[in-house]
Design a protein around this motif. Structure first.
Motif, short mmCIF file in Angstrom:
data_model
loop_
_atom_site.label_atom_id
_atom_site.label_comp_id
_atom_site.label_asym_id
_atom_site.label_seq_id
_atom_site.Cartn_x
_atom_site.Cartn_y
_atom_site.Cartn_z
N UNK A 102 0.83 -1.20 0.00
CA UNK A 102 0.00 0.00 0.00
C UNK A 102 0.87 1.25 0.00
N UNK A 103 1.94 1.22 0.76
CA UNK A 103 2.84 2.38 0.88
C UNK A 103 3.46 2.73 -0.48
N UNK A 104 3.88 1.73 -1.23
CA UNK A 104 4.51 1.98 -2.53
C UNK A 104 3.51 2.61 -3.50
N UNK A 105 2.28 2.10 -3.51
CA UNK A 105 1.27 2.64 -4.42
C UNK A 105 0.95 4.09 -4.04
N UNK A 106 0.80 4.37 -2.76
CA UNK A 106 0.54 5.75 -2.30
C UNK A 106 1.70 6.65 -2.71
N UNK A 107 2.91 6.18 -2.50
CA UNK A 107 4.08 7.00 -2.83
C UNK A 107 4.15 7.29 -4.33
N UNK A 108 3.94 6.28 -5.14
CA UNK A 108 4.01 6.48 -6.59
C UNK A 108 2.90 7.40 -7.08
N UNK A 109 1.70 7.26 -6.51
CA UNK A 109 0.57 8.06 -6.97
C UNK A 109 0.64 9.51 -6.49
N UNK B 194 0.44 8.23 -13.10
CA UNK B 194 -0.94 7.79 -13.32
C UNK B 194 -1.08 6.30 -13.00
N UNK B 195 -2.30 5.88 -12.77
CA UNK B 195 -2.58 4.50 -12.38
C UNK B 195 -2.03 3.52 -13.41
N UNK B 196 -2.14 3.83 -14.68
CA UNK B 196 -1.64 2.94 -15.73
C UNK B 196 -0.13 2.70 -15.58
N UNK B 197 0.63 3.78 -15.34
CA UNK B 197 2.08 3.61 -15.20
C UNK B 197 2.42 2.86 -13.92
N UNK B 198 1.68 3.11 -12.85
CA UNK B 198 1.93 2.38 -11.60
C UNK B 198 1.71 0.89 -11.83
N UNK B 199 0.65 0.55 -12.57
CA UNK B 199 0.39 -0.87 -12.84
C UNK B 199 1.53 -1.48 -13.66
N UNK B 200 2.11 -0.71 -14.58
CA UNK B 200 3.22 -1.21 -15.39
C UNK B 200 4.48 -1.37 -14.53
N UNK B 201 4.75 -0.37 -13.69
CA UNK B 201 5.96 -0.41 -12.85
C UNK B 201 5.91 -1.59 -11.89
N UNK B 202 4.74 -1.79 -11.26
CA UNK B 202 4.62 -2.85 -10.26
C UNK B 202 4.20 -4.19 -10.87
N UNK C 85 -5.90 0.44 -8.15
CA UNK C 85 -7.05 1.19 -7.61
C UNK C 85 -7.48 0.61 -6.27
N UNK C 86 -7.48 -0.69 -6.16
CA UNK C 86 -7.86 -1.34 -4.91
C UNK C 86 -6.90 -0.99 -3.77
N UNK C 87 -5.61 -1.01 -4.08
CA UNK C 87 -4.60 -0.67 -3.06
C UNK C 87 -4.71 0.79 -2.65
N UNK C 88 -4.95 1.66 -3.63
CA UNK C 88 -5.14 3.08 -3.30
C UNK C 88 -6.36 3.26 -2.40
N UNK C 89 -7.43 2.57 -2.72
CA UNK C 89 -8.65 2.67 -1.93
C UNK C 89 -8.42 2.19 -0.50
N UNK C 90 -7.78 1.03 -0.35
CA UNK C 90 -7.50 0.49 0.99
C UNK C 90 -6.60 1.44 1.78
#
Length: 182
Positions: free
Chosen positions: A126-133, A139-147, A155-160
């Motif tokens: 969760x921390x990595x997704x928050x940090x990247x966003x 953007x969410x698309x690039x985060x999905x590619x990076x991870x 989106x689910x991790x950001x929501x949580x």
């Protein structure tokens, strides 16, 4: 053409100064990400150094210069994860447990905790997704590619994470309320 893309093309053609400019431009963002994953300055410095070295050695393999930042983030996350795996194998003999640190046990919950500490207390995924966003503005698309996860998972991790942080903020506000006699 954007400046960063031009710098990447120059660096790919062997311009060391262009590579240095690129690294200086991304240094604080990459360090912040490394710090959110590793938490120790020494480990962050190691991860940054290895990331820059690997990027420099394989810069010519980057096909699309516009994805340079995403590419660097992916290298850094891989380096951070490698350091974490190595850390799990290492036993530290002189480290005191948290509870036996007199400053920590004396002040306990009374120390000021800010939002950054709350973010750092999140689970790593969760921390990595928050940090990247939020910190890296990806953007969410690039985060999905990076991870290497789906956009839905991002989106689910950001929501949580947002829910956890909102609860934390609510609890902090309730703790700060004090009732004093008139």
């Amino acid at each position: 053409m954007r400046t960063m893309e031009m710098e990447v093309k120059k660096a790919q053609q062997g311009d060391l100064d262009a590579f240095v400019r690129l690294m200086r431009n991304l240094e604080s963002q990459l360090y912040g990400l490394a710090k959110s994953i590793l938490r120790h300055d020494e480990d962050c410095a190691d991860a940054m150094q290895e990331t820059m070295l690997k990027a420099y050695k394989s810069l010519t393999s980057l096909r699309k210069p516009e994805f340079f930042k995403t590419w660097m983030i992916r290298i850094l996350i891989n380096e951070c994860n490698q350091l974490l795996r190595n850390r799990k194998r290492t036993v530290v003999m002189n480290e005191l447990p948290e509870a036996s640190n007199p400053a920590t046990s004396y002040y306990g919950d009374y120390q000021k905790i800010d939002l950054e500490e709350a973010v750092n207390s999140l689970d790593e995924t969760l921390r990595i997704v928050i940090h990247l966003f939020y910190y890296q503005d990806l953007p969410i698309k690039q985060i999905s590619e990076v991870l290497n996860i789906s956009k839905g998972a991002v989106k689910g991790r950001l929501h949580r994470a947002r829910g956890i942080l909102a609860d934390w903020m609510k609890n902090r506000k309730e703790e700060d309320v004090s009732y004093e006699p008139i």
